[in-house]
Write a protein that holds these residues in place. Sequence first.
Motif, PDB file in Angstrom:
ATOM      1  N   LEU A 181      53.933  80.875  95.970  1.00  0.00           N
ATOM      2  CA  LEU A 181      54.115  81.698  97.005  1.00  0.00           C
ATOM      3  C   LEU A 181      55.906  81.720  97.109  1.00  0.00           C
ATOM      4  O   LEU A 181      56.308  82.886  97.673  1.00  0.00           O
ATOM      5  CB  LEU A 181      53.498  81.241  98.276  1.00  0.00           C
ATOM      6  CG  LEU A 181      53.592  82.460  99.325  1.00  0.00           C
ATOM      7  CD1 LEU A 181      52.794  83.563  98.883  1.00  0.00           C
ATOM      8  CD2 LEU A 181      52.867  81.926 100.669  1.00  0.00           C
ATOM      9  N   VAL A 182      56.417  80.672  97.192  1.00  0.00           N
ATOM     10  CA  VAL A 182      57.754  80.518  97.294  1.00  0.00           C
ATOM     11  C   VAL A 182      58.500  80.470  95.670  1.00  0.00           C
ATOM     12  O   VAL A 182      58.145  79.714  94.844  1.00  0.00           O
ATOM     13  CB  VAL A 182      58.287  79.152  98.169  1.00  0.00           C
ATOM     14  CG1 VAL A 182      59.735  79.134  98.196  1.00  0.00           C
ATOM     15  CG2 VAL A 182      57.473  79.522  99.461  1.00  0.00           C
ATOM     16  N   ALA A 183      59.618  81.026  95.768  1.00  0.00           N
ATOM     17  CA  ALA A 183      60.358  80.867  94.355  1.00  0.00           C
ATOM     18  C   ALA A 183      61.005  79.497  94.108  1.00  0.00           C
ATOM     19  O   ALA A 183      61.515  78.968  95.188  1.00  0.00           O
ATOM     20  CB  ALA A 183      61.445  81.836  94.339  1.00  0.00           C
ATOM     21  N   PRO A 184      60.908  79.025  92.872  1.00  0.00           N
ATOM     22  CA  PRO A 184      61.667  77.582  92.764  1.00  0.00           C
ATOM     23  C   PRO A 184      63.120  77.617  93.392  1.00  0.00           C
ATOM     24  O   PRO A 184      63.945  78.370  93.180  1.00  0.00           O
ATOM     25  CB  PRO A 184      61.587  77.635  91.117  1.00  0.00           C
ATOM     26  CG  PRO A 184      60.490  78.543  90.921  1.00  0.00           C
ATOM     27  CD  PRO A 184      60.599  79.761  91.678  1.00  0.00           C
ATOM     28  N   GLY A 185      63.170  76.545  94.219  1.00  0.00           N
ATOM     29  CA  GLY A 185      64.386  75.998  94.668  1.00  0.00           C
ATOM     30  C   GLY A 185      64.726  76.955  96.057  1.00  0.00           C
ATOM     31  O   GLY A 185      65.893  76.745  96.380  1.00  0.00           O
ATOM     32  N   ALA A 186      64.105  77.821  96.394  1.00  0.00           N
ATOM     33  CA  ALA A 186      64.433  78.724  97.388  1.00  0.00           C
ATOM     34  C   ALA A 186      64.474  77.895  98.831  1.00  0.00           C
ATOM     35  O   ALA A 186      65.083  78.174  99.640  1.00  0.00           O
ATOM     36  CB  ALA A 186      63.243  79.877  97.564  1.00  0.00           C
ATOM     37  N   ALA A 187      63.801  76.979  98.842  1.00  0.00           N
ATOM     38  CA  ALA A 187      63.482  75.933  99.936  1.00  0.00           C
ATOM     39  C   ALA A 187      64.815  75.341 100.142  1.00  0.00           C
ATOM     40  O   ALA A 187      65.170  74.580 101.143  1.00  0.00           O
ATOM     41  CB  ALA A 187      62.298  75.043  99.862  1.00  0.00           C
ATOM     42  N   ASP A 188      65.819  75.274  99.024  1.00  0.00           N
ATOM     43  CA  ASP A 188      67.088  74.288  99.051  1.00  0.00           C
ATOM     44  C   ASP A 188      68.052  75.162  99.319  1.00  0.00           C
ATOM     45  O   ASP A 188      69.419  74.641  99.631  1.00  0.00           O
ATOM     46  CB  ASP A 188      67.072  73.713  97.740  1.00  0.00           C
ATOM     47  CG  ASP A 188      65.998  72.659  97.311  1.00  0.00           C
ATOM     48  OD1 ASP A 188      65.471  72.041  98.048  1.00  0.00           O
ATOM     49  OD2 ASP A 188      65.757  72.618  96.418  1.00  0.00           O
ATOM     50  N   GLY A 189      68.211  76.411  99.213  1.00  0.00           N
ATOM     51  CA  GLY A 189      69.165  77.321  99.525  1.00  0.00           C
ATOM     52  C   GLY A 189      69.479  77.628 101.010  1.00  0.00           C
ATOM     53  O   GLY A 189      68.529  77.169 101.910  1.00  0.00           O
ATOM     54  N   PRO A 190      70.481  78.479 101.315  1.00  0.00           N
ATOM     55  CA  PRO A 190      70.793  78.811 102.865  1.00  0.00           C
ATOM     56  C   PRO A 190      69.758  79.470 103.284  1.00  0.00           C
ATOM     57  O   PRO A 190      69.002  80.430 102.811  1.00  0.00           O
ATOM     58  CB  PRO A 190      72.010  79.409 102.682  1.00  0.00           C
ATOM     59  CG  PRO A 190      72.075  79.932 101.474  1.00  0.00           C
ATOM     60  CD  PRO A 190      71.411  78.902 100.551  1.00  0.00           C
ATOM     61  N   ILE A 191      69.410  79.301 104.619  1.00  0.00           N
ATOM     62  CA  ILE A 191      68.410  80.049 105.411  1.00  0.00           C
ATOM     63  C   ILE A 191      69.153  80.608 106.760  1.00  0.00           C
ATOM     64  O   ILE A 191      69.463  80.036 107.503  1.00  0.00           O
ATOM     65  CB  ILE A 191      67.108  79.154 105.725  1.00  0.00           C
ATOM     66  CG1 ILE A 191      66.479  78.382 104.754  1.00  0.00           C
ATOM     67  CG2 ILE A 191      66.330  80.138 106.620  1.00  0.00           C
ATOM     68  CD1 ILE A 191      65.357  77.669 104.870  1.00  0.00           C
ATOM     69  N   ASP A 192      69.108  81.891 106.856  1.00  0.00           N
ATOM     70  CA  ASP A 192      69.482  82.503 107.833  1.00  0.00           C
ATOM     71  C   ASP A 192      68.900  82.545 109.048  1.00  0.00           C
ATOM     72  O   ASP A 192      67.406  82.778 108.989  1.00  0.00           O
ATOM     73  CB  ASP A 192      69.764  84.241 107.073  1.00  0.00           C
ATOM     74  CG  ASP A 192      68.691  84.841 107.256  1.00  0.00           C
ATOM     75  OD1 ASP A 192      67.717  84.685 106.390  1.00  0.00           O
ATOM     76  OD2 ASP A 192      68.634  85.949 107.832  1.00  0.00           O
ATOM     77  N   VAL A 193      69.337  82.273 110.257  1.00  0.00           N
ATOM     78  CA  VAL A 193      68.754  82.514 111.497  1.00  0.00           C
ATOM     79  C   VAL A 193      69.843  83.379 112.373  1.00  0.00           C
ATOM     80  O   VAL A 193      71.034  82.805 112.789  1.00  0.00           O
ATOM     81  CB  VAL A 193      68.444  81.049 112.229  1.00  0.00           C
ATOM     82  CG1 VAL A 193      67.884  81.217 113.482  1.00  0.00           C
ATOM     83  CG2 VAL A 193      67.618  80.262 111.280  1.00  0.00           C
TER      84      VAL A 193
END
Length: 256
Positions: free
Chosen positions: A21-33
């Motif tokens: 469901l999630v692209a590889p490495g996406a959880a390690d990148g910046p997350i906008d809020v």
Amino acid sequence: MTPEDLQTALARALTLAESGLVAPGAADGPIDVVAPRRPENGDWSTTAALRAAAHPSGRKALAEHICDHLLTLPEVAAADTAGPGFVNISLTPTARARAAIDAACALQPPRGPWSNAGSGPWSDAAVDPNVIGALQLRHAAACRERRRARAAGITTDEADSSTLDHPSEARLLNALAALPGAVDRSRRLRRDAPLVTGLSDVADAVEEWLSRCAVTPTIDEDITARHSARLVLVRAAIIVLAAGLRQLGAAAPERI
């Protein structure tokens, strides 16, 4: 719950998502809020599902997974999907208040200026005097409201943060909670701009709040836990604006 807290929670949600469901490495990148453009959409919004989905067709499912995870947190009152994968988040009044008060406590003396020790000011660029003047006016207005509350005999002993549920209170609480993040960005970039923007957001929110929410009751109205909570809030705004003005090399007068 600060934007940084939400970023941590969103990263956790991405980590816990189903395989594929999630692209590889996406959880390690910046997350906008960010704050939504329309207040009715909640306190914060994120495009994490849009950016992190392994495939465009999975954005909606990932957004729903993120909402399910956020709703397990006691600080989150609502989390809803919008459009092709946006997530809008509403906090509980208590969670907003706790983050704002924590921000004020972190920024008040004796910690002193926020610049890195021995490194001098963040920037040599002068801040617009009009901006400084607007910050000083809002600080003085908040101080005036605090004096009125004290004269009326209001204390913070019975404060109940859950009563801070007016939309203008939510705006001010969130602006205060976002200030530490702005301070960190200014420190890293060695530029005043993020701090000035954050302080201006607080000042604008103070102006709106004071025009819509009475800290001091009318003469025929009893003092309640709501008034006590609003006194806590006005104190937090004073601390943050005063600390910000000092960092910008300006005075924080209590009367103008």
